[in-house]
Every structure is written in C-alpha cells, then in structure tokens.
Design an enzyme around this catalytic site. Structure first.
Site, PDB file in Angstrom:
ATOM      1  N   TYR A  36       5.297   5.323  12.508  1.00 14.45           N
ATOM      2  CA  TYR A  36       4.171   5.700  11.644  1.00 14.45           C
ATOM      3  C   TYR A  36       3.121   6.474  12.455  1.00 14.45           C
ATOM      4  O   TYR A  36       2.616   5.984  13.462  1.00 14.45           O
ATOM      5  CB  TYR A  36       3.560   4.424  11.065  1.00 14.45           C
ATOM      6  CG  TYR A  36       2.540   4.653   9.998  1.00 14.45           C
ATOM      7  CD1 TYR A  36       2.904   5.130   8.753  1.00 14.45           C
ATOM      8  CD2 TYR A  36       1.200   4.361  10.234  1.00 14.45           C
ATOM      9  CE1 TYR A  36       1.955   5.323   7.773  1.00 14.45           C
ATOM     10  CE2 TYR A  36       0.249   4.546   9.256  1.00 14.45           C
ATOM     11  CZ  TYR A  36       0.638   5.032   8.019  1.00 14.45           C
ATOM     12  OH  TYR A  36      -0.303   5.221   7.059  1.00 14.45           O
TER      13      TYR A  36
ATOM     14  N   GLU B 221       0.818  -1.216   0.000  1.00 10.90           N
ATOM     15  CA  GLU B 221       0.000   0.000   0.000  1.00 10.90           C
ATOM     16  C   GLU B 221       0.850   1.264   0.000  1.00 10.90           C
ATOM     17  O   GLU B 221       0.410   2.323  -0.410  1.00 10.90           O
ATOM     18  CB  GLU B 221      -0.923  -0.005   1.221  1.00 10.90           C
ATOM     19  CG  GLU B 221      -1.919   1.117   1.244  1.00 10.90           C
ATOM     20  CD  GLU B 221      -3.075   0.849   2.187  1.00 10.90           C
ATOM     21  OE1 GLU B 221      -3.496  -0.313   2.291  1.00 10.90           O
ATOM     22  OE2 GLU B 221      -3.556   1.815   2.806  1.00 10.90           O
TER      23      GLU B 221
ATOM     24  N   ASP C  91      -2.583  -3.002   3.289  1.00 11.71           N
ATOM     25  CA  ASP C  91      -2.918  -3.042   4.720  1.00 11.71           C
ATOM     26  C   ASP C  91      -4.149  -3.921   4.932  1.00 11.71           C
ATOM     27  O   ASP C  91      -5.061  -3.951   4.108  1.00 11.71           O
ATOM     28  CB  ASP C  91      -3.222  -1.637   5.255  1.00 11.71           C
ATOM     29  CG  ASP C  91      -1.974  -0.771   5.285  1.00 11.71           C
ATOM     30  OD1 ASP C  91      -0.887  -1.299   4.967  1.00 11.71           O
ATOM     31  OD2 ASP C  91      -2.086   0.418   5.625  1.00 11.71           O
TER      32      ASP C  91
ATOM     33  N   CYS D  24     -57.143  51.790  -1.348  1.00 10.98           N
ATOM     34  CA  CYS D  24     -55.863  52.521  -1.354  1.00 10.98           C
ATOM     35  C   CYS D  24     -55.822  53.662  -2.369  1.00 10.98           C
ATOM     36  O   CYS D  24     -54.844  54.397  -2.442  1.00 10.98           O
ATOM     37  CB  CYS D  24     -54.700  51.570  -1.609  1.00 10.98           C
ATOM     38  SG  CYS D  24     -54.682  50.895  -3.274  1.00 10.98           S
TER      39      CYS D  24
ATOM     40  N   ASP E 198      -6.989  -3.850   6.313  1.00 11.74           N
ATOM     41  CA  ASP E 198      -8.238  -3.245   6.754  1.00 11.74           C
ATOM     42  C   ASP E 198      -9.134  -3.082   5.523  1.00 11.74           C
ATOM     43  O   ASP E 198      -8.753  -3.483   4.416  1.00 11.74           O
ATOM     44  CB  ASP E 198      -7.989  -1.888   7.443  1.00 11.74           C
ATOM     45  CG  ASP E 198      -7.135  -0.956   6.584  1.00 11.74           C
ATOM     46  OD1 ASP E 198      -7.113  -1.142   5.341  1.00 11.74           O
ATOM     47  OD2 ASP E 198      -6.492  -0.050   7.129  1.00 11.74           O
TER      48      ASP E 198
END
Length: 930
Positions: free
Chosen positions: A338, A12, A120, A820, A122
């Site tokens: 990191y 990555e 990674d 008026c 995830d």
DNA sequence: GCAAGGTC
C-alpha cells in the site's frame, strides 16, 4: 439458521474487506458476490462471536461516502455574499458517484441485526464509520452498531478485534466534521471573494481563458504557495557579497592535497590580505594533526509515502502526483505494498503484517523480511545482491533501523511480488518498482564503511586542513545506486612533518542565494509544518500548477507565477498570514483537542469560524491591497470598469424587498456608487448614492437605529467641491434611512445613475420609488411636493451630471477656472449658513477651483482646495507594507534589490506601483511618504 | 466554478 445473527461488516476499502474476510473465514466457505458498485464486492461466510453463531456479510466503501456542501440556495456564486458562507447551512450528502455503494449498504443493512465497522483506525476512518452508520440506520433503526479496532491485517489482531468489539469514537469523528466544515467555509468564501474581485479586473495572461479562471484559496494550498513565494523572495533579495579566502596545495608524487583555510572565508579584504602576506613571508607548513577515523554511511529508513515522492522527484524528476499514480498502479497490480503510509519502520506489528502477505512463514521478523529478499534472488540486476544478503557468510544483512514514524495502519512501502518488468509497464513503472525494491534491499543491508584521514597544518600561525576518504566496504551502496559516497586520496603525512606548499593563493568568491525550492524541498516544508497528509500533499502541489500560481522548471524547482506572487503579496501587505502555515497548524491543534475530548466540536467551530470571518471581513475591507498587488503584475482589463457592476460588492444589509439576498455596495460603469440587491435581476431593489461620492467602503460598524439589522455603516469620501460648503468630505453614513446628511446630499447632489443616459430608466425609476418610500417630505430646497430638490425648478443646478445642461439651459455666463481654464459650473449651496448661495466650481477632476458667485462678481480670485494627489493616496494605501521581513532574514530591503530572474535575466513588468521605478517595490518607495 | 480528505 435460527439463532444465527446476520452481521453487516463494512471496511474502508475493498482490499481490506477481502483480507479480513479471508482471515476470519480462514478461507473456509467463503463466497463472494457483486454489489451494486463494481469495485465493492460482498463476501459471505459464517463466524462465531463469543459463542454466538453469525452469518457475516462483508463489504466496503471507498473512502468517504459523503461530502459536505452548502444548501442549494448558497451554492451559486452570486447567490449570496461570500461572508454569508461562514454561517450558511451545510449538509452532508452522498454524491452521485457513491450512490451505488449507498444502495448496497441499504439493501444489506435491512436484513442484518448487527453492523460492524472495519474502517481504518484514524480520525478520517472514524468519520467514515459514522457516515456508514447514518446510511444504514436510516433504513434499519434496530441495528446494533459496533466498531472493530485493528491496526494490522494479521490473523491474531483481526480475530481479537472481532471478539472485542467496541463503540465508535465520536470525538475522532467530530474532529473531522469540524475540519471539513472549516475547510469548506474558508475555502469557498475566500475563493469566491478573490475570484470575483480580481479575475475580470486584470488581464491575467497565464490563463488561456481567464473567464473560467478560478483564483482558489485553501488552507493547505495557500501555505504551500507561501513556501514557494517566500523562497523566491529570498532568492530575489539576495545581495551577492564578496568574500576572500586562502587556499593551499601540496603536490607530491603520490598525489595532490588541497588544504582549506580553517577560518573558511572572511568578508574583510584587508584582513585577509594581511594574513595572506604573513603566510607568504613564512610559508613553511608544519603538520599539527593527523587523524584516522572510520566513517559509516547508513542506508535510508524504510520507505514512507513522502520519502517515495521525494526520492522519485530527486532521482527521476517525477512529480509527486505522477509518482503516486504510478505507485497506485503497482499496488493495484500487487507488485508493491500500500503506497499511502506514514510508517518508516518495520516494527514487530508491521513485521507481522508482512506475515499476512507471506502466509505460512513463521519465525523471527527478519525471516519475514528475508522472505521478501528471497523472492528477488532471480532478478537480473539485483538478484546476485539479494543472494549475498541471504548468505550468512557475507554478513551483509542488518535489521532495518527505524525512522520513528508508525501510522499503525500500514507497513513501509515494500515489494510484494517479484517482477523483471511487465509488458504493460511504462519506464516510470519500471523506475518506481526498481526504487521500491532497491530501497528495501538497502534497508536491510549494512552501511557503507570508509576510512577517513584528516590532516591539519600550520602556516605562520594560520591553520589549514584537508581530508581524504577510502571506501572500505560499499555494502548497501552496491544496490542503492541512487546514492554515492565520494572517495578521495591524499598523500601520507606524519605529525610534525614540515614542507613548503606548492601553491598558496588568495582567492575570492561571492555568496550565492539559496536555490529555489525543489519538489522534495517543498514536500519537506509541508511535512514539517503539517500541511496536508501523506496522501494529499502531492494534490496540493499539483493544485498550485493547475491554478497558475506556480511553475516547475525542468530541474523540478518551483517559482511563483506573477499571479501566485501577487496574491501572496496582497495578503502580506494586509498584514495577514493567510499564506503561512500557522493557520493550519492552529486548526490541527484544535482538531487534536476535539479528538481527545478536551474541546467540543461546536466550541472549536464557533471560535475558529468567528476568527476566520473577522479575518475575511478585514481582508475584504483591505481589498485595495490585493488590487494594488495585482496591478504590480497585470494590466487592468478593459472589462474592469464595465464589470464592476456585476462584481460582488460588500454587504450592507439584507434585502428588505426580496428578503432572500443581500444588498451590497457596488460601483457602476460610470464610477457612481449604489447599493443593490444581489438577487438582481429578479430583485431590483437599489439605492443610488450621491454622484459626488469619491470613495465608499462598507465598515464593520453597525447602525444602532435602523431595522431590520444589521445595517453596516459606509465610510464615504465626497468630492469636496461637489458638495455644498458645510458638509464634511468624510462621512460615516447609513443607508437604512436614519442618516439625514446622506439624505440631503442625495437630494442636493443627485445620484450619478439616475442622470446617466444608459437606458436604465424603468429600473431606475422603480428602484427610486423603492427608495422614496423611506424618506420624508419632498423638495428640501423649496419645500414643495411633486419633485425633489435636485429637480427643483427654482434652483439652477442639482447634480454633477446636470451641471452643463443647467448652465446651458439657463444661459449662464461661464466663468473660466483660474487654475486650468475649464469653464466652471454654477452651483447652489444648501447648508444652514449658505443656503441658496451660488458658487462656481471647476468640473475638472484634477482641479479644485472654487469661488462664491458674489466673490467672483466682487473681483475676488477664488481659491483652490488641495485634493489628495496620486502620491498621497498611494502612500496611504501602501503604508505598512514594508519592514515585515518579506525580503529574507538578512535584512535586505527591496530598495536594494535588482530584479533579476534565477538565470540572471532582468525581469520585466515588475515595478513600484507608487512611482513606477523598476528597481524597487512600493513598500520601500522613497516617494510614498509616511 | 469554491476546500481537504478518503479512495478506485
């Protein structure tokens, strides 16, 4: 090399490609060469997978390789109705700045047999894996694609991952695909809608160039703004309340003890006075308890990204965005680990991860942590502390405790290289490096220890207490200078001891509002509600500042700008929770369900987008709430009326002429409504609506007979006196051709724009030709062909705009309005009961005088039909705005609120938009009616 | 010109 398989490995980020190559090759025969991208180099080495010799090529991407975007014809803001963006086709593509990485992958993939993905572990990583697969498979469909699963860059784990390759996880990737698509569609639709509707209508003074102002909406940025506004409203609505308390002090040679009333404080003055008088009458104090306790103050957990941002904000007043930039610099230069990590514990795995950084160190985890401490021993400021930590005789060392979070990818942020400060470091680099090192040293230190003494006394039955603390061991506080633990001495007391207090006072105070949100508070709110990720939270905060939605003061506290508050107020008045975190939380829940296979991506996308589209359409239907909210804070722009013509309106149907764009309802410069094609000027299809239309709004109702559909019905409100008697002022109409009532009104009253002398002749003519093709017959008045009823020579007047001309042309005596005095207009009715009957009506917008011509001739006085006044319309539009707890949880209402800033200065420019009173908002205005 | 998410 026969029998050797060529394997393309992709990580990555470049650092992982380098690390894994180093581990797998054991740094034996490792070669490196440049790819097309200067950041993503290619490592080459030989390796054996389960006995199969492999020639490994190892390169990387930099995060996502692809972006999601709308197809070209939907990308221009005026190309379509924003509501179309909920179903407009989208595509994934590689942006220009990633093309060199793509080309590298293509070139290498062509000559490989296997593709191994080291992204990674995830959800985002899995999605990037599929992006890489797409690019590589496109040039080599024979590639065998496998996934390496690893959670730490350590030898054992990396070798195990390579020997036990698995398949990529489609569910994980699907969850990200769904999230991307939902974010894009919601973000783009609401951003275009609110920008185009509001930007040019108001003088938004916060922006230097409001022509380029973008009023963005995003499912993360708006809840972040919501936190800021909600707290601001709490502060605004706070009503200081007076309270009373009793304090007692006792002065001795060895010091002073200040005793606090154990009831705290009471809001009942009489009650406190009675108790106080009892105490004064019998002031002898008796010591009822003396307690000695050892208290510990524990060091912080290991450092995660959010904690780093919060602490840098608190200690140095650095913005989270700047903190991450500086941290990235330190990481790139190798001084800290990191910086994007959720992990706040040094688990056995992350300890082993550290082993990778400290090669050749083998032993218990604490030895690895100690190696990092060891490296800091020479530092001039904390070196001696590091030495004490490593000296077993001090017993200062303590294995770090766990904060309970582990992202399984990165260890907590810790120092990776010793430095006393580099020549190219700014003060902020120094501060942040100091924080990381001191935090790490604190984590592995013993807590501070204090001896606390609490003394309780009784005066006339009332209890008071005091406490003192002596710090016995400072421990981690010696290095973690950002925290303090106050010590305070009190005299010695014994149980049963009696004394007369030196002072006994009845004191008063007032409750204070909560403080505005600090950056650390805001990060905590976001973290708790799951808004953004650790790597993006600072971006969302920065976006609030960039969009002029919020400001940050020198104390890092956030206030909404007028713009930010108005937007949240507008959606709140609609009853929508678009500015609250619930929407994102629900989306996250669904994404989780997709990632574990409980729901399918398509199912979640369809449901979510359907709900969001309904929400969008409803918001657009109630756009008056946003307009009203903006009007509370901003002046109307001079361009407002003029640019209405160009603003995107509400979609009525697809254009039948160009068949590309939508027909939308618009209001022209002269206040008249029309339905025009968004493809203007390429497509000039337009339907001009009657000049007597006062209000028009597209509804969600669809005409059941007009084709091609859907044709959305329009709710019209006509000026009662500009339409013939017998026609209802409120009419739900269709512009598709089926609506006789609307057709008659167009022909009787004429259209505003046709008669307005704005030089649009050719356009108007052509568009009316378009329109005329859809209607039947000719003049409804005389039944002759060759003209329409509004131009019929046999009647005196046709349209609102031709009244005076018709009167003067025909020399009609002008009847003065009895209300008026304005000369009335003579008009002709065209209803079943009164066809051809003439009547006078007052042209004044503020007057509703009306009289039949024959009644006038007979001496009748005429009548005035009530028209909704300003208060009336305001009450309708602001109804429902109150009572939803906007002004805090204590039940305070805006009517009771005085608008002052946090510094106590009156806030100008804020007023009720119903009656103009600056003391309250419209939702609680006493004049707004029910 | 719109989002949020990776990362340089």
């Amino acid at each position: 090399m026969s029998g050797t398989i060529k394997v393309l490995n992709v990580a990555e980020k470049p650092s992982v490609a380098k690390s894994v190559s180093g581990i797998l090759s054991r740094n034996q025969g490792l070669r490196v060469r440049d790819g097309r991208s200067r950041f993503n180099r290619i490592f080459e080495f030989n390796y054996s997978v389960r006995g199969q010799p492999c020639h490994m090529l190892f390169t990387s991407v930099t995060g996502h390789l692809m972006e999601l975007e709308f197809e070209d014809r939907f990308r221009k803001w005026h190309s379509c109705d924003p509501a179309d963006l909920y179903h407009a086709p989208v595509r994934k593509h590689v942006p220009e700045d990633k093309m060199d990485i793509k080309r590298t992958l293509e070139e290498e993939a062509r000559r490989c047999q296997w593709l191994v993905l080291w992204l990674d572990c995830d959800r985002e990583g899995e999605n990037i894996a599929f992006e890489v697969i797409d690019v590589c498979r496109a040039v080599n469909c024979h590639l065998t694609t496998r996934r390496a699963r690893f959670s730490a860059l350590i030898e054992r784990e990396i070798h195990h991952a390579m020997q036990n390759l698995v398949d990529p996880n489609q569910w994980f990737s699907d969850a990200v695909d769904a999230r991307q698509e939902i974010d894009l569609r919601i973000g783009a639709s609401f951003t275009r809608f609110q920008t185009m509707m509001l930007r040019d209508k108001f003088v938004i003074d916060s922006a230097t160039d409001d022509r380029n102002l973008v009023l963005s909406y995003g499912p993360c940025q708006f809840p972040t703004l919501g936190f800021v506004v909600e707290r601001y409203w709490e502060v605004q609505s706070h009503e200081p309340e007076e309270f009373w308390t009793i304090n007692c002090s006792h002065k001795l040679d060895e010091g002073v003890a200040t005793f606090n009333w154990m009831r705290g404080h009471l809001f009942d003055h009489t009650c406190v006075v009675i108790i106080y008088e009892m105490c004064v009458q019998e002031p002898t104090a008796t010591v009822t308890a003396v307690r000695h306790q050892e208290k510990r103050k524990y060091p912080p957990y290991p450092l995660s990204t959010i904690e780093l941002e919060k602490r840098a904000s608190r200690y140095f007043r650095m913005s989270s965005e700047h903190t991450m930039k500086v941290a990235e610099d330190l990481y790139q230069a190798g001084f800290i680990s990191y910086p994007r990590t959720e992990t706040d514990c040094f688990s056995s795995r992350t300890d082993l991860h550290l082993l990778f950084w400290k090669l050749n160190l083998i032993g218990m985890p604490c030895w690895i942590l100690k190696a990092i401490v060891q490296e800091q021993q020479e530092h001039p400021e904390w070196g001696s502390y590091a030495q004490r930590l490593l000296d077993p005789r001090t017993s200062l060392w303590r294995n770090p405790s766990s904060g309970g979070h582990d992202d399984k990818a990165h260890p907590p942020i810790h120092p990776t290289k010793f430095s006393t400060g580099e020549h190219n470091w700014s003060q902020d680099h120094r501060k942040l490096y100091d924080l990381v090192v001191r935090h790490f040293l604190a984590c592995v230190s013993q807590p501070a220890v204090g001896a606390e003494t609490t003394v309780e006394i009784d005066i006339a039955g009332e209890l008071f207490s005091t406490s003192g603390r002596v710090i016995l061991e400072r421990n981690y506080l010696d290095v973690y200078r950002y925290e303090s633990w106050g010590g305070s001495m009190i005299p010695t007391y014994t149980l049963g001891q009696q004394f007369i207090p030196t002072s006994l006072t009845l004191d008063t105070g007032v409750t204070r509002p909560p403080p505005l949100l600090s950056e650390a508070d805001l990060l905590s709110c976001m973290d708790k509600a799951g808004i953004g990720t650790d790597a993006t939270m600072h971006d969302h905060i920065k976006k609030l500042l960039d969009r002029f939605y919020a400001t940050k003061d020198s104390n890092t506290r956030f206030s909404p700008t007028k713009l930010g508050e108005a937007l949240v107020m507008g959606y709140d008045d609609m009853g929508h929770e678009l500015w609250k975190p619930n929407l994102r939380s629900m989306m996250e829940f669904d994404m989780k369900e997709v990632s574990v296979g409980n729901k399918r991506k398509d199912e979640v996308l369809a449901t979510c987008l359907q709900q969001m589209k309904a929400c969008f359409l409803d918001a657009r239907l109630n756009k008056v709430k946003l307009l009203e909210a903006l009007a509370v804070f901003f002046e109307r722009s001079n361009q407002a009326a003029g640019d209405d013509n160009h603003a995107a309106g509400e979609v009525v149907r697809q254009c039948g002429l160009c068949r590309e764009s939508s027909m939308v309802l618009k209001k022209n410069r002269d206040g008249n409504f029309m339905v025009g094609c968004l493809g203007f000027p390429q497509c000039r299809n337009a339907i001009w609506l009657p000049g007597s239309v006062l209000e028009a709004a597209v509804t969600s109702n669809i005409c059941g007979s007009c084709n091609p559909g859907p044709v959305y019905l329009i709710q019209f409100k006509f000026r009662q006196l500009e339409i013939p008697p017998g026609f209802n002022a409120n009419h739900l109409g269709c512009i598709g051709g089926c609506d006789d009532t609307l057709r008659q009104l167009i022909e009787i009253c004429g259209t505003g724009s046709r008669m307005s002398a704005r030089g649009r002749g050719p356009t108007t003519t052509s568009s009316n030709v378009q329109r005329s093709s859809s209607r039947q017959g000719a003049c409804l008045y005389c039944q002759q062909t060759g003209h329409f009823s509004n131009d019929c020579p046999s009647q005196f007047s046709g349209s609102r705009n031709s009244r005076s001309r018709t009167n003067s042309q025909n020399g009609e005596p002008s009847v003065p309005c009895s209300t008026c005095g304005t000369p009335c207009v003579l008009r002709t009715a065209n209803t079943a009961n009164n066809r051809g009957r003439k009547f006078y009506s007052c042209p004044s917008q503020d007057c509703n005088f009306f009289i039949w011509e024959d009644d006038h001739n007979n001496g009748s006085g005429g009548r005035s039909i009530p028209r909704a006044g300003i208060n009336g319309s305001a009450s309708n539009s602001s109804r429902g705005g109150g009572g939803r707890g906007r002004f805090g949880q204590n039940g305070a209402r805006a009517a009771d609120v005085t608008f002052v800033s946090a510094t106590g200065d009156p806030i100008s420019g804020r007023r009720c938009y119903v009656c103009g009173d600056p003391s309250h908002f419209a939702n609680v205005c006493p004049n707004r009616g029910m």
